[in-house]
Design a protein around this motif. Sequence first.
Motif, PDB file in Angstrom:
ATOM      1  N   THR A 116       0.959  -1.274   0.158  1.00  0.00           N
ATOM      2  CA  THR A 116      -0.064  -0.064   0.108  1.00  0.00           C
ATOM      3  C   THR A 116       0.900   1.275  -0.016  1.00  0.00           C
ATOM      4  O   THR A 116       2.043   1.214   0.379  1.00  0.00           O
ATOM      5  CB  THR A 116      -0.986  -0.085   1.204  1.00  0.00           C
ATOM      6  OG1 THR A 116      -2.009   1.092   0.976  1.00  0.00           O
ATOM      7  CG2 THR A 116      -0.120   0.183   2.638  1.00  0.00           C
ATOM      8  N   ASN A 117       0.294   2.383  -0.360  1.00  0.00           N
ATOM      9  CA  ASN A 117       0.718   3.784  -0.327  1.00  0.00           C
ATOM     10  C   ASN A 117       0.572   4.272   0.977  1.00  0.00           C
ATOM     11  O   ASN A 117      -0.597   4.838   1.263  1.00  0.00           O
ATOM     12  CB  ASN A 117       0.344   4.500  -1.458  1.00  0.00           C
ATOM     13  CG  ASN A 117       0.963   6.019  -1.427  1.00  0.00           C
ATOM     14  OD1 ASN A 117       1.377   6.525  -0.322  1.00  0.00           O
ATOM     15  ND2 ASN A 117       1.306   6.624  -2.429  1.00  0.00           N
TER      16      ASN A 117
ATOM     17  N   GLN B 266      -6.298  -2.019   2.321  1.00  0.00           N
ATOM     18  CA  GLN B 266      -5.140  -2.071   1.564  1.00  0.00           C
ATOM     19  C   GLN B 266      -4.779  -3.324   0.887  1.00  0.00           C
ATOM     20  O   GLN B 266      -3.661  -3.631   0.265  1.00  0.00           O
ATOM     21  CB  GLN B 266      -3.796  -1.927   2.276  1.00  0.00           C
ATOM     22  CG  GLN B 266      -3.629  -2.894   3.420  1.00  0.00           C
ATOM     23  CD  GLN B 266      -2.415  -2.756   4.447  1.00  0.00           C
ATOM     24  OE1 GLN B 266      -1.278  -2.331   3.410  1.00  0.00           O
ATOM     25  NE2 GLN B 266      -2.415  -2.569   5.673  1.00  0.00           N
TER      26      GLN B 266
ATOM     27  N   GLN C 244      -1.117  -8.277  -2.005  1.00  0.00           N
ATOM     28  CA  GLN C 244       0.309  -8.108  -1.478  1.00  0.00           C
ATOM     29  C   GLN C 244       1.273  -9.285  -1.522  1.00  0.00           C
ATOM     30  O   GLN C 244       2.065  -9.239  -1.997  1.00  0.00           O
ATOM     31  CB  GLN C 244       0.138  -7.517  -0.213  1.00  0.00           C
ATOM     32  CG  GLN C 244      -0.404  -5.888  -0.384  1.00  0.00           C
ATOM     33  CD  GLN C 244      -0.462  -5.062   1.243  1.00  0.00           C
ATOM     34  OE1 GLN C 244       0.598  -5.359   2.097  1.00  0.00           O
ATOM     35  NE2 GLN C 244      -1.226  -4.268   1.288  1.00  0.00           N
TER      36      GLN C 244
ATOM     37  N   ASP D 110       7.561  -0.780  -8.636  1.00  0.00           N
ATOM     38  CA  ASP D 110       6.809  -1.102  -7.540  1.00  0.00           C
ATOM     39  C   ASP D 110       5.346  -1.420  -7.888  1.00  0.00           C
ATOM     40  O   ASP D 110       4.705  -0.681  -8.959  1.00  0.00           O
ATOM     41  CB  ASP D 110       6.711   0.150  -6.671  1.00  0.00           C
ATOM     42  CG  ASP D 110       8.096   0.663  -5.922  1.00  0.00           C
ATOM     43  OD1 ASP D 110       8.869  -0.305  -6.014  1.00  0.00           O
ATOM     44  OD2 ASP D 110       8.311   1.530  -5.333  1.00  0.00           O
TER      45      ASP D 110
ATOM     46  N   LEU E   4       1.752  -1.022  -6.168  1.00  0.00           N
ATOM     47  CA  LEU E   4       0.885  -0.328  -5.172  1.00  0.00           C
ATOM     48  C   LEU E   4      -0.692  -0.843  -5.357  1.00  0.00           C
ATOM     49  O   LEU E   4      -1.522  -0.817  -6.306  1.00  0.00           O
ATOM     50  CB  LEU E   4       1.096   1.028  -5.348  1.00  0.00           C
ATOM     51  CG  LEU E   4       2.333   1.791  -5.207  1.00  0.00           C
ATOM     52  CD1 LEU E   4       2.104   3.058  -5.148  1.00  0.00           C
ATOM     53  CD2 LEU E   4       2.917   1.174  -3.869  1.00  0.00           C
TER      54      LEU E   4
END
Length: 348
Positions: A168-169, A304, A309, A331, A333
């Motif tokens: 996540t950001n 998230q 992930q 990256d 996200l």
Amino acid sequence: MTITIKQIAAKAGVSRGTVDRVLHNRGGVKPDIAEHVRKIAQELGYKPNRAARLLAARKQPVKIGCMLPAIGNPFFDEVIKGIYLAREELADFGVTVCLKQIRGYDTQEHLRAIQELAEKEKCNALCLSTIDTPEIRAYVNRMCAQDVPVVTFNTDLTDTKRICYVGTNYFNGGSTAAGLLASVVKEEKQRILVFTGSLRMKGHNERLQGFTQTLGDRHVEYEIMDIFETQDSDDVAYAKAMLALSRHDNINCIYMVAAGAAGVCRAVEERGLSGADIVMIANDAVPSTREYLRKGIIRFTICQEPVLQGYRAVLRVFDYIMGDAAGAQQDWLTNTVIKVKENLDAEY
């Protein structure tokens, strides 16, 4: 449709390992069984893809090590689910995934777990969710210098040679939390208690930075009354929240940066307070957070996409091993997803 080793194994009546050894000429299979497997593969139209051919040519099998501080933190259950999905998807290529779970944020414990994956388990690639300390960064850079690709996931590391970050950001998540708070408060000054997981976690710190910066940008008058580390433990969070609420009887906002929300909410209830008295903002949608959201104790929670992930981190490092360096180094996200009681069960 792509024919998988699993399908060939089912039709041939043998294990996936046997099919893998036959198709990749690894030996150890009786000639008649090998011939049977090849015949079934041909009948089904099996065609090894580029990744399979590259893996067959490798002298060393691919073993990906994943480490995360999951013990005692139910958030990581979904991340692990994603790791397992990737592991199943890559099993046809002979890839193995070794998962190591630890508790908390002790530097030596994190370092020991990562070293075990790299040195004892002989993993030739790593996916790490770990603390951002000099010792961890130095070890990660040492692994990268030895051509062991490293992907950070769920939380990043500062100034390392890792391939990429998947997660996540956090700054945006904290900023979103502040934007939500700004939308519901009026002129009253916000007196805020902050409960974070660990000040050693880069992501937790970025989330808090996003929160405070956006409160300032939105001209919300506020004061951070205290910041507590919960170590992502509900029991620790409960004890610290009880103490904080006894010291500060004018709190009107609580921002729960990481895990431990259930402990904080229990303390709020036991003090005779409710969501009408304190705007409580959490992160993620573990079962206890969902319960307190439905009860109206928590006003918002910010999610998230944890499954993605774990899944994307493993695939990113696999892509890098297969030669897709350019793609793997970007990256990846996840989305910042706002959950309230009314959309809690909606898919995202």
